[in-house]
Design a protein around this motif. Structure first.
Motif, PDB file in Angstrom:
ATOM      1  N   ALA A  47      21.545  19.329  24.041  1.00 18.31           N
ATOM      2  CA  ALA A  47      22.599  18.320  24.246  1.00 18.31           C
ATOM      3  C   ALA A  47      23.966  18.975  24.414  1.00 18.31           C
ATOM      4  O   ALA A  47      24.996  18.374  24.131  1.00 18.31           O
ATOM      5  CB  ALA A  47      22.622  17.342  23.084  1.00 18.31           C
TER       6      ALA A  47
ATOM      7  N   VAL B  60      30.334  12.007  20.450  1.00 20.70           N
ATOM      8  CA  VAL B  60      29.251  12.489  21.316  1.00 20.70           C
ATOM      9  C   VAL B  60      29.523  12.096  22.770  1.00 20.70           C
ATOM     10  O   VAL B  60      29.653  10.912  23.100  1.00 20.70           O
ATOM     11  CB  VAL B  60      27.887  11.924  20.874  1.00 20.70           C
TER      12      VAL B  60
ATOM     13  N   ILE C 208      18.063   9.308  21.556  1.00 20.58           N
ATOM     14  CA  ILE C 208      19.470   9.738  21.503  1.00 20.58           C
ATOM     15  C   ILE C 208      20.368   8.520  21.322  1.00 20.58           C
ATOM     16  O   ILE C 208      21.269   8.502  20.460  1.00 20.58           O
ATOM     17  CB  ILE C 208      19.861  10.508  22.786  1.00 20.58           C
TER      18      ILE C 208
ATOM     19  N   VAL D 270      22.812   7.766  18.192  1.00 19.60           N
ATOM     20  CA  VAL D 270      24.268   7.670  18.355  1.00 19.60           C
ATOM     21  C   VAL D 270      24.777   6.321  17.864  1.00 19.60           C
ATOM     22  O   VAL D 270      25.809   6.238  17.174  1.00 19.60           O
ATOM     23  CB  VAL D 270      24.671   7.904  19.827  1.00 19.60           C
TER      24      VAL D 270
ATOM     25  N   LEU E 171      23.387  16.934  18.501  1.00 21.15           N
ATOM     26  CA  LEU E 171      24.209  16.348  19.548  1.00 21.15           C
ATOM     27  C   LEU E 171      25.602  16.980  19.549  1.00 21.15           C
ATOM     28  O   LEU E 171      26.114  17.382  18.504  1.00 21.15           O
ATOM     29  CB  LEU E 171      24.327  14.839  19.346  1.00 21.15           C
TER      30      LEU E 171
END
Length: 557
Positions: A69, A122, A225, A229, A413
């Motif tokens: 990532a 992120v 992901i 997040v 991440l």
């Protein structure tokens, strides 16, 4: 100093972080990655094949600095075409990003630690798309083939080294629960000498090997992901991942004396910074001063300050703001900027200049910005026997990135949103779909049309300074590559404080202090330079790795 004399000064004694050879060569911050890259070269792969394999190996061996990532820039020299390209795998702001995400209700900037670890830190990761694009455009091996060595490494496990220890000691407060469970098994931190196996990461690499990047950007990994997040109050959406594309363009270049220097263009700010500082030092004829003289350190410090003032004012995403690149690098403008250097004291009036009057665009700039440093990244290089060169600086931004590890998939991440200026008024402020300014500086240097040196470093805002000083130590002082890397470096921004590595001469420090500079009381490692010197006449290559990490250059024998 001419290249013939530089080559005479190269040392050939046995040293783990020094290598010589006439075929291919790799260099990186971990031994595992360098060896994997060299093995790809020995099996007939080219520089880009080796570089892609090294990125995956680093995701296993250096998972706190780079990973799946991460973001990154690749610079690639095609020896047959004699052209240099840049692959942009840099992170993007999600579509729901907005200018006020890093300020509170009073419009005060949120402290760095607080804004760098939630889901809002992120950004859309680009390194996998970047490597896929680079391999498609320039590689010769298949995607499954370049991932396989990293899968085998991940199954076997990697030895925890001092870099892991240092990171856990200094930055463990950044880790979320999932990451802490991995780095602190049974509540005890991983320690140097242990072998660690990340089974979740192995599984993820196998998914990527079988399904390509679609599984990461559009498939089951993408779903996880986004779920992760959102659980940390972020706003990354699956459409952000699915729509991401890496780009390829020709590198930009500048000159330093008889050398041509190829670097990435904005939104990469590191390339601009290096070209700008080199032109100032060329005009100042830094080679007239002794290697350990106060004048050398003074010039390094002042050109860094002058460059930083202009970088903060003018560097941004060119899709959002015009950048006066031509004006910034014209002789007339640089002659103006040199007048800030007086050799008598630290000039307190260093601020941005006005390059617009020397630029064809003739526009007015936005407000200057400020950035927080992201200290840890990684740089790696591959050169093949045919003269192709691939170099990449890739990063999770800060050590451990956001500290958020994706459950069941074993990778961290990034927190690349912190590359933006938190101030909503800055040119580098957060905007949806925008690239933050990056100081990554993968570099290739040419003489008479032939590549003679490639190098790069991690270190956030310090990266161009590390590349600059190593370059000058080789090209002007004729130093051996490894010695040039180890020669103590300094860094400063626009203020009086100078960061220093161990070994800056006391006499020089005292002189600069009398000129109103200040030195940090603790010596730090600045960057982690990897470099390969090339002799176009003989095919010989000399590589060096920085002792601040356990990496090595590895020759394809």
């Amino acid at each position: 100093m001419d290249m013939e004399q530089i080559w005479k000064n190269q040392k050939k004694e046995l040293h783990k972080q020094r290598a010589h050879g006439k075929n291919g060569m790799t260099a990186s911050a971990t031994e595992e990655s360098s060896v994997i890259g060299a093995d790809i070269l020995s099996k007939g792969g080219n520089a880009m094949d080796a570089l892609a394999a090294m990125q995956f190996a680093l995701a296993v061996a250096e998972p706190f600095n780079t990973g799946l990532a991460a973001s990154g820039f690749v610079i690639y020299y095609d020896a047959k075409k004699q052209k240099t390209y840049v692959v942009n795998g840099h992170s993007l702001a999600p579509k729901k990003a907005h200018k006020n995400i890093f300020v509170d209700e009073h419009q005060d900037v949120i402290p760095f630690l607080e804004r760098s670890t939630p889901g809002t830190a992120v950004a859309v990761p680009g390194i996998l798309k970047g490597m896929e694009k680079a391999l498609d455009e320039f590689g010769t091996m298949t995607w499954p083939d370049v991932i396989e060595p990293a899968i085998q490494l991940s199954k076997k496990g990697v030895r925890v080294n001092l870099t892991w220890n240092t990171g856990l000691e200094r930055f463990s407060d950044r880790l979320g629960e999932e990451a802490k469970a991995f780095f602190y098994p049974d509540g005890v931190p991983l320690t140097e000498g242990e072998t660690v196996v990340n089974e979740d990461l192995t599984h993820t690499l196998e998914l990527l090997q079988k399904h390509g990047t679609d599984v990461f950007y559009k498939g089951e990994i993408a779903d996880k992901i986004i779920e992760t997040v959102h659980s940390f109050d972020g706003f990354l959406e699956k459409e952000d991942l699915a729509s991401y594309e890496a780009t390829v363009s020709e590198a930009i270049s500048g000159t330093y004396k008889e050398y041509t220097v190829a670097v990435p263009a904005p939104p990469n700010g590191g390339g601009f910074a290096l070209l700008y500082m080199l032109k100032l030092l060329e005009k100042l004829e830094i080679n007239q001063y002794d290697l350990h003289s106060w004048e050398k350190y003074y010039l390094f410090a002042e050109v860094m300050r002058i460059m930083t003032a202009d970088k903060l004012a003018y560097m941004g995403d060119p899709a959002f703001y015009d950048i006066p690149m031509d004006g910034l690098l014209t002789d007339q403008y640089l002659e103006e900027r040199i007048k800030l250097i007086n050799f008598a004291f630290r000039n307190e009036d260093v601020a941005e200049g006005n390059p617009w009057k020397y630029d064809d665009k003739q526009l007015h700039h936005k407000n200057p910005s400020t950035t927080d440093p992201g200290p840890d990244t990684t740089h790696f290089i591959a050169v093949d026997k045919n003269g192709n060169i691939a170099a990449c600086t890739s990063s999770l931004e800060h050590f451990f990135g956001s500290g958020i590890m994706v459950p069941g998939y074993g990778f961290l991440l990034n927190n690349d949103m912190t590359d933006f200026d938190p101030d909503p008024a800055g040119i580098n402020s957060v905007e949806a779909g925008k690239y933050p300014v990056s100081m990554k500086t993968p570099t290739i240097i040419f003489k008479d049309g032939e590549p003679v040196l490639t190098l790069g470093s991690p270190g956030g805002p310090t990266i161009p300074a590390s590349v600059l000083q190593t370059m000058i130590h080789i090209l002007e002082y004729g130093m051996d590559v490894k010695d040039a890397i180890e020669e103590p470096r300094i860094y400063n921004g626009t203020g009086p404080l100078i960061w220093q590595e161990e070994g800056i001469p006391e006499k020089a420090k005292r002189k600069l202090e009398s000129m109103n500079f200040q030195f940090d009381s603790i010596a730090l490692s600045i960057g982690n330079v990897q470099a390969i010197l090339l002799n176009p006449n003989t095919g010989e290559k000399a590589g060096g790795s920085d002792s601040s990490r356990p990496g090595i250059p590895a020759a394809d024998q």
